[in-house]
Design a protein around this motif. Sequence first.
Motif, short mmCIF file in Angstrom:
data_model
loop_
_atom_site.label_atom_id
_atom_site.label_comp_id
_atom_site.label_asym_id
_atom_site.label_seq_id
_atom_site.Cartn_x
_atom_site.Cartn_y
_atom_site.Cartn_z
N ALA A 11 0.83 -1.21 0.00
CA ALA A 11 0.00 0.00 0.00
C ALA A 11 0.87 1.26 0.00
N ASP A 12 1.95 1.25 0.79
CA ASP A 12 2.87 2.39 0.79
C ASP A 12 3.51 2.58 -0.58
N LEU A 13 3.92 1.49 -1.20
CA LEU A 13 4.52 1.58 -2.53
C LEU A 13 3.51 2.07 -3.56
N ARG A 14 2.27 1.61 -3.43
CA ARG A 14 1.21 2.06 -4.34
C ARG A 14 0.96 3.56 -4.19
N SER A 15 0.97 4.05 -2.95
CA SER A 15 0.81 5.49 -2.72
C SER A 15 1.96 6.28 -3.34
N PHE A 16 3.16 5.74 -3.21
CA PHE A 16 4.32 6.39 -3.83
C PHE A 16 4.14 6.47 -5.35
N ALA A 17 3.70 5.36 -5.95
CA ALA A 17 3.50 5.33 -7.40
C ALA A 17 2.42 6.34 -7.81
N ASP A 21 3.15 9.87 -10.19
CA ASP A 21 2.65 9.68 -11.54
C ASP A 21 3.29 8.47 -12.24
N LEU A 22 3.18 7.31 -11.57
CA LEU A 22 3.70 6.06 -12.11
C LEU A 22 2.53 5.07 -12.23
N PRO A 23 1.65 5.27 -13.22
CA PRO A 23 0.43 4.48 -13.29
C PRO A 23 0.65 2.99 -13.56
N LEU A 24 1.64 2.65 -14.34
CA LEU A 24 1.89 1.23 -14.61
C LEU A 24 2.38 0.52 -13.35
N LEU A 25 3.26 1.17 -12.62
CA LEU A 25 3.74 0.60 -11.37
C LEU A 25 2.59 0.47 -10.38
N ARG A 26 1.76 1.48 -10.32
CA ARG A 26 0.62 1.43 -9.40
C ARG A 26 -0.29 0.24 -9.73
N ALA A 27 -0.55 0.01 -11.01
CA ALA A 27 -1.39 -1.11 -11.43
C ALA A 27 -0.76 -2.45 -11.04
N LEU A 29 1.33 -2.96 -8.60
CA LEU A 29 1.29 -3.09 -7.14
C LEU A 29 -0.10 -3.47 -6.66
N GLU A 30 -1.14 -2.96 -7.32
CA GLU A 30 -2.51 -3.36 -6.97
C GLU A 30 -2.69 -4.86 -7.20
N GLU A 31 -2.16 -5.34 -8.33
CA GLU A 31 -2.26 -6.77 -8.62
C GLU A 31 -1.45 -7.58 -7.60
N ALA A 32 -0.26 -7.10 -7.27
CA ALA A 32 0.57 -7.79 -6.29
C ALA A 32 -0.13 -7.86 -4.94
N GLU A 33 -0.84 -6.81 -4.57
CA GLU A 33 -1.56 -6.81 -3.30
C GLU A 33 -2.68 -7.86 -3.31
N LEU A 34 -3.38 -7.98 -4.43
CA LEU A 34 -4.42 -9.00 -4.53
C LEU A 34 -3.83 -10.40 -4.42
N VAL A 35 -2.71 -10.62 -5.08
CA VAL A 35 -2.04 -11.92 -5.01
C VAL A 35 -1.62 -12.20 -3.57
N ALA A 36 -1.04 -11.21 -2.92
CA ALA A 36 -0.62 -11.38 -1.52
C ALA A 36 -1.80 -11.71 -0.63
#
Length: 71
Positions: A11-17, A21-27, A29-36
């Motif tokens: 979540a912290d990394l997603r906020s950073f993204a 303005d790092l939309p691909l990284l944010r996406a 990280l959202e997927e990684a969070e779901l997997v986790a």
Amino acid sequence: MGRDWIIDVLADLRSFARDNDLPLLRAQLEEAELVAQVEIASHPAHDTRQHWSEPEAMFAMNTKAGPPRRS
């Protein structure tokens, strides 16, 4: 320590993204969070794996391979 801490880190990394303005990284990280979340939910709450000392672990690794092969 439980496994839930990784959700906070992601979540912290997603906020950073988002903030940088790092939309691909944010996406990703959202997927990684779901997997986790799925993987954490699929494991028992209490870790029942056997914990070995380093010498025991080394012995176990060596014996799993079986006897050495001859050429």
